[in-house]
Scaffold this active site. Sequence first.
Site, PDB file in Angstrom:
ATOM      1  N   GLY A   1      15.683  41.735 -25.892  1.00 32.47           N
ATOM      2  CA  GLY A   1      16.313  40.535 -26.419  1.00 32.47           C
ATOM      3  C   GLY A   1      16.473  40.675 -27.915  1.00 32.47           C
TER       4      GLY A   1
ATOM      5  N   HIS B   1       9.474  34.966 -26.044  1.00 39.12           N
ATOM      6  CA  HIS B   1       9.397  35.781 -27.255  1.00 39.12           C
ATOM      7  C   HIS B   1      10.548  35.421 -28.211  1.00 39.12           C
ATOM      8  CE1 HIS B   1       8.192  39.354 -29.591  1.00 39.12           C
ATOM      9  NE2 HIS B   1       9.486  39.472 -29.831  1.00 39.12           N
ATOM     10  N   GLU B   2      11.777  35.391 -27.677  1.00 40.50           N
ATOM     11  CA  GLU B   2      12.932  35.128 -28.545  1.00 40.50           C
ATOM     12  C   GLU B   2      12.915  33.690 -29.082  1.00 40.50           C
ATOM     13  OE1 GLU B   2      14.095  37.800 -29.428  1.00 40.50           O
ATOM     14  OE2 GLU B   2      13.592  39.050 -27.712  1.00 40.50           O
TER      15      GLU B   2
ATOM     16  N   TYR C   1       4.233  44.846 -32.941  1.00 40.98           N
ATOM     17  CA  TYR C   1       4.040  43.781 -31.954  1.00 40.98           C
ATOM     18  C   TYR C   1       2.572  43.690 -31.525  1.00 40.98           C
ATOM     19  CZ  TYR C   1       9.155  44.139 -31.161  1.00 40.98           C
ATOM     20  OH  TYR C   1      10.513  44.163 -31.311  1.00 40.98           O
TER      21      TYR C   1
ATOM     22  N   ASP D   1      15.184  52.661 -37.420  1.00 40.95           N
ATOM     23  CA  ASP D   1      15.376  52.844 -35.966  1.00 40.95           C
ATOM     24  C   ASP D   1      14.362  53.834 -35.393  1.00 40.95           C
ATOM     25  OD1 ASP D   1      17.468  51.076 -35.556  1.00 40.95           O
ATOM     26  OD2 ASP D   1      19.004  52.561 -36.067  1.00 40.95           O
TER      27      ASP D   1
ATOM     28  N   GLU E   1       6.817  40.250 -35.841  1.00 42.37           N
ATOM     29  CA  GLU E   1       6.561  40.524 -34.422  1.00 42.37           C
ATOM     30  C   GLU E   1       5.160  40.152 -33.948  1.00 42.37           C
ATOM     31  OE1 GLU E   1       8.847  40.805 -32.503  1.00 42.37           O
ATOM     32  OE2 GLU E   1      10.520  41.540 -33.709  1.00 42.37           O
TER      33      GLU E   1
ATOM     34  N   HIS F   1      10.631  33.467 -32.043  1.00 37.95           N
ATOM     35  CA  HIS F   1      11.228  34.006 -33.272  1.00 37.95           C
ATOM     36  C   HIS F   1      11.949  32.939 -34.094  1.00 37.95           C
ATOM     37  CE1 HIS F   1      10.549  38.242 -33.763  1.00 37.95           C
ATOM     38  NE2 HIS F   1      10.992  38.555 -32.564  1.00 37.95           N
TER      39      HIS F   1
ATOM     40  N   GLU G   1      16.770  37.931 -31.300  1.00 36.76           N
ATOM     41  CA  GLU G   1      16.601  36.526 -31.638  1.00 36.76           C
ATOM     42  C   GLU G   1      17.687  35.976 -32.563  1.00 36.76           C
ATOM     43  OE1 GLU G   1      14.101  38.966 -34.628  1.00 36.76           O
ATOM     44  OE2 GLU G   1      14.622  39.101 -32.511  1.00 36.76           O
TER      45      GLU G   1
END
Length: 611
Positions: A269, A295-296, A383, A375, A318, A299, A271
């Site tokens: 996902g 989770h989203e 997290y 990345d 996170e 955020h 956010e």
Amino acid sequence: MTPVSDPSSFSSISKCSTKHLNLTYHVDFDRHVLKGKVALTVEVLEDKFSSLTLDSNDLKIFKVSANGQAAQFALGTKHKFKGSPLEITLPFELSRGQHVIVEIEYETSPSARALQWLTPKQTAGKKHPYIFSQCQATHCRTMVPCQDTPSVKHTYYAQVSVPKELVALMSALRDGQEPDPSDSSRVIYRFRQPVPMPSYLIALVVGALESREIGPRSRVWSEKEYVEEATFEFSETETMLKTAESLAGPYVWGQYDVLVLPPSFPYGGMENPCLTFVTPTVLAGDRSLAGVIAHEISHSWTGNLVTNKTWEHFWLNEGHTVYIERMIARCMQSEQLRQFKGIGGWKELQESVKQFGATNVLTNLVPNLHEVDTDEAFSSVPYEKGFALLYHLEELLGGPEVFMGFVKSYIQLFAYGSVTTEEWKNYLFTYFKDKVDILNKVDWNAWMHTPGMPPVKPQYDTTMADACTALCQKWVKAKEGDLTSFTEADVKQLNSPQLIEFVALLLQEEPLPLSHVKKMQEVYQLNSVKNAEVRFRWLRVCVRAHWEEAVPLALKMATEQGRMKFTRPLFKEVYNFSKYSDEAVKTFKEHRGALHPVTAMLVAKDLKIDG
């Protein structure tokens, strides 16, 4: 306060700060480019100000003006992943506190890292093309020249011209639509985002989209092929929003919509404000979906409202978001489920540390990202190491209600701003001023600046995990003669998160003998499980046991969707089965064009393919 410098950005953040962005896009599906014009309202932070630097990557810049007067500009040397600094010289001088409107006409590249252009055959409907963006962490600069750093927050307004059979959406409130006056076959969609936010949250999607109402402030958007299923799956959204508000304070973004993307979307996902992006792999997910949406939604407070100042402090986004997500699970389900999720998260952290290596500085909670591609640094460390620290502090400071009180207060204090770990820690010591002796006993250096697993393993309640562990051990210890004792009933008593955990535990053991894996399929029928979280782990177990029949299934799952969490490990697993290494490479090369550019870059690295 020390002036912030962001190792992932070229932009001059100590000299000036963007307050608003006005965007105009013409989406060109034939050439795979966005023709753009952006007007940045920039506040000047120093006297004798006459030049500024913005981030850009693979952009063609046509012209630049400042307050309507032509301005000189030059693109600096291209960096291997940060792009090129766009250096702008103003035709006048400004003082601290003044504003200037910098207008830039430009065009994106067909290979812009933020954008994936899908052909009609890559969509569910097969009739129309589709484009979506994914800017986090540092790819907004491939679609807008900007101060591409989370230390700067701005509002934005946008208008987007698209073919009239398509719909455009952005990470903002919808502000109407009208025919494109310059082309009757096109329509212009308008958007406004009145809440200041960082550049990485700018998002755009254009496709044959439909929507259904799922709550008083929520719609679900997708291609019509997914829309009914999605409406059903996301029915709990409003309950979840209300639960989050009761924990973290009012939801400030107005609308909370959900967009289900095509299968190549690289994350679970994203956010994006007002419009969460999710992978379609959650639709067959029974309950794994709840985790992604919780989770989203979380955020909306930690990440979007209070933002990490640079990507080195990503754990602030996170770790807190996972903490609130699991508090939502505690409120809506049970404390035992929250504990169980903590155990699963610790396992994911172990897997990340194993992959990077226990001495790799990218496993630090606060890594040094100087000359590091964000990345490539992405993993479950921010997290789950972040969550483990917060849970450890919760245990030390008086339990979930007490610690959630701190998290809510932290959100209120830093709302609409960006934060460093130091600022977070200083506030923690202020809020718990009567418990400073406890806080001083925490080994902060080991938690924050030391690679590998955390110095303390939290004590989780294992009630829900015990059945998974017992069944896993029974398989690991079973001799050939014991295999007849396993029956379908073993897994019937496990719920969906427990089944995921059982298969995840098998992956932590030495590979099972092939006879065991074949027997497991015979009694549990795991090949027919639709849940993607179970399936990708099960296929890895099979490939590890060198069950050749599983290889095509693993490669099929790796390519029919593009969520990196699934695609990367599946390709790696087949690649490590030496008989099929070449097959993995060949399959990847055949499907490379259909994968998201970031996914393709990282899988190529995993499979040691250069170029």
